[in-house]
Each structure stands twice: as C-alpha cells, then as structure tokens.
Motif scaffolding. Structure first.
Motif, PDB file in Angstrom:
ATOM      1  N   ALA A  75       7.856  -8.795  -7.969  1.00 46.71           N
ATOM      2  CA  ALA A  75       8.404  -8.066  -7.284  1.00 46.71           C
ATOM      3  C   ALA A  75      10.284  -8.201  -6.354  1.00 46.71           C
ATOM      4  O   ALA A  75      10.715  -7.609  -7.761  1.00 46.71           O
ATOM      5  CB  ALA A  75       7.881  -7.015  -6.352  1.00 46.71           C
ATOM      6  N   LEU A  76       9.820  -9.640  -6.371  1.00 46.60           N
ATOM      7  CA  LEU A  76      11.064 -10.091  -5.709  1.00 46.60           C
ATOM      8  C   LEU A  76      11.818 -10.432  -7.061  1.00 46.60           C
ATOM      9  O   LEU A  76      12.972 -10.719  -7.226  1.00 46.60           O
ATOM     10  CB  LEU A  76      11.054 -11.064  -4.376  1.00 46.60           C
ATOM     11  N   ALA A  77      11.362 -11.144  -7.822  1.00 43.22           N
ATOM     12  CA  ALA A  77      12.035 -11.860  -9.665  1.00 43.22           C
ATOM     13  C   ALA A  77      12.183 -10.321 -10.301  1.00 43.22           C
ATOM     14  O   ALA A  77      13.389 -10.453 -10.602  1.00 43.22           O
ATOM     15  CB  ALA A  77      10.925 -12.507  -9.651  1.00 43.22           C
ATOM     16  N   PHE A  78      11.124  -9.783  -9.793  1.00 44.65           N
ATOM     17  CA  PHE A  78      12.225  -8.580 -10.994  1.00 44.65           C
ATOM     18  C   PHE A  78      12.528  -7.294 -10.062  1.00 44.65           C
ATOM     19  O   PHE A  78      13.509  -7.003 -11.074  1.00 44.65           O
ATOM     20  CB  PHE A  78      10.717  -7.727 -11.849  1.00 44.65           C
ATOM     21  N   GLY A  79      13.193  -7.530  -9.306  1.00 43.02           N
ATOM     22  CA  GLY A  79      14.265  -7.147  -8.273  1.00 43.02           C
ATOM     23  C   GLY A  79      14.811  -7.548  -8.501  1.00 43.02           C
ATOM     24  O   GLY A  79      16.001  -6.579  -9.008  1.00 43.02           O
ATOM     25  N   ALA A  80      15.898  -8.986  -8.456  1.00 44.55           N
ATOM     26  CA  ALA A  80      16.619  -9.710  -8.234  1.00 44.55           C
ATOM     27  C   ALA A  80      17.031  -8.905  -9.986  1.00 44.55           C
ATOM     28  O   ALA A  80      18.068  -8.925 -10.475  1.00 44.55           O
ATOM     29  CB  ALA A  80      16.304 -10.951  -8.246  1.00 44.55           C
ATOM     30  N   THR A  81      16.080  -9.112 -11.007  1.00 48.90           N
ATOM     31  CA  THR A  81      17.194  -9.267 -12.490  1.00 48.90           C
ATOM     32  C   THR A  81      17.648  -7.533 -12.952  1.00 48.90           C
ATOM     33  O   THR A  81      18.113  -7.519 -13.673  1.00 48.90           O
ATOM     34  CB  THR A  81      15.906  -9.214 -13.426  1.00 48.90           C
ATOM     35  N   ILE A  82      16.833  -6.554 -12.318  1.00 49.56           N
ATOM     36  CA  ILE A  82      16.572  -5.244 -12.092  1.00 49.56           C
ATOM     37  C   ILE A  82      18.280  -5.041 -11.197  1.00 49.56           C
ATOM     38  O   ILE A  82      18.772  -4.172 -11.932  1.00 49.56           O
ATOM     39  CB  ILE A  82      15.536  -4.312 -11.390  1.00 49.56           C
ATOM     40  N   LEU A  83      18.275  -5.443 -10.231  1.00 53.24           N
ATOM     41  CA  LEU A  83      20.240  -5.311  -9.781  1.00 53.24           C
ATOM     42  C   LEU A  83      20.912  -6.048 -10.217  1.00 53.24           C
ATOM     43  O   LEU A  83      22.019  -5.728 -10.571  1.00 53.24           O
ATOM     44  CB  LEU A  83      19.551  -5.939  -8.175  1.00 53.24           C
ATOM     45  N   LEU A  84      20.522  -7.087 -10.728  1.00 53.10           N
ATOM     46  CA  LEU A  84      21.479  -7.637 -11.612  1.00 53.10           C
ATOM     47  C   LEU A  84      21.994  -6.653 -13.103  1.00 53.10           C
ATOM     48  O   LEU A  84      22.704  -6.738 -13.584  1.00 53.10           O
ATOM     49  CB  LEU A  84      21.051  -9.149 -12.443  1.00 53.10           C
ATOM     50  N   GLN A  85      20.893  -6.684 -13.703  1.00 53.24           N
ATOM     51  CA  GLN A  85      21.381  -5.225 -14.745  1.00 53.24           C
ATOM     52  C   GLN A  85      22.015  -4.289 -14.458  1.00 53.24           C
ATOM     53  O   GLN A  85      22.684  -3.768 -15.721  1.00 53.24           O
ATOM     54  CB  GLN A  85      19.564  -5.015 -15.770  1.00 53.24           C
ATOM     55  N   VAL A  86      21.984  -3.348 -13.207  1.00 48.27           N
ATOM     56  CA  VAL A  86      22.699  -2.438 -12.548  1.00 48.27           C
ATOM     57  C   VAL A  86      23.987  -3.278 -12.541  1.00 48.27           C
ATOM     58  O   VAL A  86      24.896  -2.616 -13.565  1.00 48.27           O
ATOM     59  CB  VAL A  86      22.214  -2.150 -12.169  1.00 48.27           C
ATOM     60  N   VAL A  87      23.678  -4.144 -12.193  1.00 48.09           N
ATOM     61  CA  VAL A  87      25.586  -4.807 -11.951  1.00 48.09           C
ATOM     62  C   VAL A  87      26.342  -4.551 -12.916  1.00 48.09           C
ATOM     63  O   VAL A  87      27.276  -4.685 -12.931  1.00 48.09           O
ATOM     64  CB  VAL A  87      26.179  -6.117 -10.791  1.00 48.09           C
ATOM     65  N   THR A  88      25.316  -5.571 -14.011  1.00 45.08           N
ATOM     66  CA  THR A  88      26.091  -5.599 -15.308  1.00 45.08           C
ATOM     67  C   THR A  88      26.633  -4.446 -15.723  1.00 45.08           C
ATOM     68  O   THR A  88      27.436  -4.129 -16.077  1.00 45.08           O
ATOM     69  CB  THR A  88      25.561  -6.598 -15.798  1.00 45.08           C
ATOM     70  N   VAL A  89      25.747  -3.429 -15.710  1.00 45.35           N
ATOM     71  CA  VAL A  89      26.350  -2.091 -16.214  1.00 45.35           C
ATOM     72  C   VAL A  89      27.633  -1.548 -15.232  1.00 45.35           C
ATOM     73  O   VAL A  89      28.542  -0.927 -16.672  1.00 45.35           O
ATOM     74  CB  VAL A  89      25.670  -0.653 -15.895  1.00 45.35           C
ATOM     75  N   VAL A  90      27.693  -1.957 -14.041  1.00 46.29           N
ATOM     76  CA  VAL A  90      28.746  -1.657 -13.493  1.00 46.29           C
ATOM     77  C   VAL A  90      30.579  -2.406 -13.959  1.00 46.29           C
ATOM     78  O   VAL A  90      31.366  -1.255 -14.485  1.00 46.29           O
ATOM     79  CB  VAL A  90      28.865  -1.165 -12.301  1.00 46.29           C
ATOM     80  N   ALA A  91      30.030  -3.870 -13.468  1.00 45.10           N
ATOM     81  CA  ALA A  91      31.001  -4.835 -13.552  1.00 45.10           C
ATOM     82  C   ALA A  91      31.053  -4.860 -15.084  1.00 45.10           C
ATOM     83  O   ALA A  91      32.186  -4.886 -15.549  1.00 45.10           O
ATOM     84  CB  ALA A  91      30.729  -6.127 -13.514  1.00 45.10           C
ATOM     85  N   ASP A  92      30.165  -4.589 -16.396  1.00 49.60           N
ATOM     86  CA  ASP A  92      30.363  -4.985 -17.772  1.00 49.60           C
ATOM     87  C   ASP A  92      30.759  -5.761 -18.321  1.00 49.60           C
ATOM     88  O   ASP A  92      32.142  -6.436 -18.442  1.00 49.60           O
ATOM     89  CB  ASP A  92      31.126  -3.715 -18.488  1.00 49.60           C
ATOM     90  N   PRO A  93      29.739  -7.265 -18.308  1.00 49.38           N
ATOM     91  CA  PRO A  93      30.441  -8.830 -18.448  1.00 49.38           C
ATOM     92  C   PRO A  93      30.605  -8.774 -19.592  1.00 49.38           C
ATOM     93  O   PRO A  93      31.443  -9.841 -20.336  1.00 49.38           O
ATOM     94  CB  PRO A  93      29.545  -9.268 -17.464  1.00 49.38           C
TER      95      PRO A  93
END
Length: 390
Positions: A75-93
């Motif tokens: 849960a902690l590992a995939f929760g972190a990856t999901i959070l990062l995916q959401v951030v990348t959608v907003v920031a668009d690196p």
C-alpha cells in the motif's frame, strides 16, 4: 461453489513460520541503495532527480518489512507511485520519473501472496491493479505494451503464490508422515502393554486358584503381578499422546527389534553387503526403543539400496551405553540425488523425537551417506522431547 472459494481465500491465514529480517534483506537493501547512488551520479537523463532518488530509496526501505507487513508495504509503495503519477499529470515533466532501482517494487509484489493472509492478498491485489491502472491512464501506452506491462507486474505474484502452494503441500505431506509414524509407534506400544496386562491377568487368576491350598504360591503370584504392573506402567509412560486409528489395514505382526536385524539384513532383497556390529549392553531395552532401532536400520539400508549409486557395502553399528543407545548406518555409495531427506527419514526423526532422542542424516566425511541416531534406553521422565535436527 465460487462463493465458497472466495470466502476460503478471504479467510486464509498467513503461512506459519514467517521468517524475520535476515542478512539477505540487508544485502538487498545495500544493493538497491548502491544502484540508486550509481544511477543518480552516472545517468544524465533522470527527470526530477531528487524525487526519483527519494522514491527509489523509499521502495528499498519498505522491502525490509515485506514478509511481516506485506499489505502495508504494498500500500505504501503503490500509494507513493500513484501520488507521483498524479503529480506528473499536473506538472507534466515530459518524461517518466523514476530510476531502474525502483523495480524493487516487484519484490513487494512477490511477497504479498507468499506471506500475506487471504484478506491481505485481495486488498493488496486491488492496490497493485489500481497503481497499474493509474499508470496506464496517465502514460497512455499502446494496448500490447500495456498488456505486457501487466504480465511483467503480476508475474512475481504468480511465482510467490506458486512457492506458497508448493511449501504448503510439502508441509502437509510431512505432517501426514509424522502422523503415520506416531500412529505406528502408538500401535507398537499398545501391543506391548496389552502383552503385560495379559500376563498380569493370568498370574492373578493362578494366585486366586492356589490361594487356599498354597498361600506361598499365591504370594509369589502377587509378586509377579506387581512386577508386571510396574513394567506396564513404565510402558504406559512411554505412550505418545496421539489418536490411533485401528482401521482394517492395521499391521498385526509384532514389531521387529534388534534381535531381528540379522535376519532382516540377510533377506534376499538386500543386494548390498551389510556389516552389522552390536556392542555394549543391548538387553532390557524399552520395547519402543528396540523397535525404533530396528526401523532406523531398516529404513537406512533400504535408502542405501535405492539411492546410493555404486555402493558396495553398508556398515551398521549399534552401541548400548548405560543411559542411551547409539545407531550409525553409513554406506560407501555416491551421494548424487540425496541432497534432501525423504519422508521415510522424516518419520524416523519424528519417532526419535517422540522417544526423547534425535536423528541426523547427511553426507559422510569420506564418501557415501551417514545416518546417526541417539535414543535413551527408557523414555525421558519429564515428558518434554527435543525436536529432531533438521
């Protein structure tokens, strides 16, 4: 039927004997952290380098709890990856954020079905699939690539479930072997005690008949009853606390003992030369110990004939000491294919442990295979028996 299967999966407990943190965990952590450091220094194409490094270190540290807290780590590992995916959608690196060392998450996926309970496997599987779904939705890969990625992600889980099933099946087989050995030992002890009780009844009847005409003979009969009673109590203390299923297939022949070994080893089916040596005091042994020695020699010689390649001789040594009996059986064959004990040796270990002794088996120092057992002449008084060495 499907509902029952789902309920059985949901209520499945964690496998017993979950190992704690061992040196391999620290080695894995060191290897991942070393990989993170090398990637952070040598790779020029890393996007959001600090974030990628922190994420990889986070996943590596979580691996330390993958066996004891499989659902939490997933849960902690995939929760972190999901959070990062959401951030990348907003920031668009523009490029995916992460290091190759982040593949350590596959270790967590493996540990979930290997060490988790049924409830944890189901909930953790939902988290894993949710993380994959978010990744597909944000990256929008081709269908074939998405399917390949899903297979790659779930393959460790399939391997973990397969290993768990194999281990569970093997443990159940071991338990059946141990149960059969307990049943056989209980049957032998039952027959021995029944013999003593029959002798007591006969002596008591004889004493009653001669009591009026010859009181001295009656006293002698009572003394015999007392002696048989003491012997019976000794054997009763040796009984194991197991249930005995006296089915139609129960063996009715009396158990063999040390006195029967010479005849056993001269049987036509024994194709190897057997050197039998009996030393020390081997009289007045407990019937259970006497039968155990016979079974150890019988199983060891049988294993030598079946598995010892190029063997020519089996050496059997039985030594009676004041407090114990030692049994050694060794052959001079090659040890190929004998790296693991079979179920026969597992049963012998169980029998030795029930009698308060121990048994070990393994390659001999020079050549061949060696079985060693040490049994007390009588049952330990405290009723606590050391487990056989594994």
């Amino acid at each position: 039927m499907l509902r029952d299967d789902v309920r059985a999966l949901w209520t499945e407990p964690r496998p017993p004997g979950v190992p704690g943190r061992v040196w391999r965990d620290w080695a894995l952590l060191g290897a991942i952290l070393s990989g993170v450091a090398l990637e952070a220094v040598l790779r020029d194409d890393v996007v959001w380098r600090p974030v990628a490094v922190v994420l990889s270190v986070w996943l590596a540290v979580l691996s330390l709890w993958r066996r004891t807290r499989p659902l939490l780590t997933v849960a902690l590992a995939f929760g972190a990856t999901i959070l990062l995916q959401v951030v990348t959608v907003v920031a668009d690196p523009g490029e995916p954020v992460g290091l190759y060392a982040g593949l350590v998450v596959l270790v967590l996926v493996y540990a979930l079905p290997r060490w988790g309970s049924g409830r944890e496997v189901v909930l953790g599987g939902v988290v894993v699939l949710a993380g994959f779904a978010v990744s597909v939705a944000t990256d929008d890969p081709p269908a074939g690539e998405a399917v390949g990625g899903l297979v790659f992600l779930l393959m460790p889980a399939v391997i973990g479930a397969s290993v768990r099933l194999w281990v569970t099946t093997r443990e159940r087989q071991w338990e059946r072997v141990r149960s059969r050995e307990r049943e056989r030992l209980a049957r032998e002890l039952h027959d021995t005690v029944a013999h003593h009780v029959s002798a007591m009844v006969i002596r008591a009847q004889a004493g009653r008949v001669v009591a009026g005409a010859d009181p001295a003979a009656a006293v002698e009969a009572l003394e015999g009853v007392e002696e048989e009673g003491a012997r019976t109590l000794e054997e009763m203390r040796a009984m194991v606390a197991t249930l005995r299923d006296s089915g139609a297939g129960a063996e009715l022949a009396p158990p063999g003992g040390i006195a029967d070994l010479a005849r056993l080893l001269r049987a036509p089916g024994v194709r190897l030369r057997v050197d039998l040596g009996l030393d020390g005091d081997l009289e007045a042994l407990s019937p259970a110990v006497d039968a155990a020695v016979y079974r150890i020699v019988q199983e060891s010689v049988t294993n030598a004939m079946r598995h010892a390649a190029d063997a020519t001789e089996v050496v059997v040594r039985i030594t009676g000491e004041p407090r114990r009996v030692r049994v050694t059986v060794r052959d001079d064959g090659a040890g190929a294919g004998r790296g693991r004990d079979g179920y026969g040796l597992a049963g012998l270990r169980e029998r030795a442990a029930l009698l308060g002794g121990e048994l070990s088996a393994g390659p001999d120092a020079d050549r061949g295979w060696r079985v060693e057992a040490e049994l007390p002449r009588g049952r330990a008084n405290n009723g606590v028996h050391p487990r056989a060495r594994r």
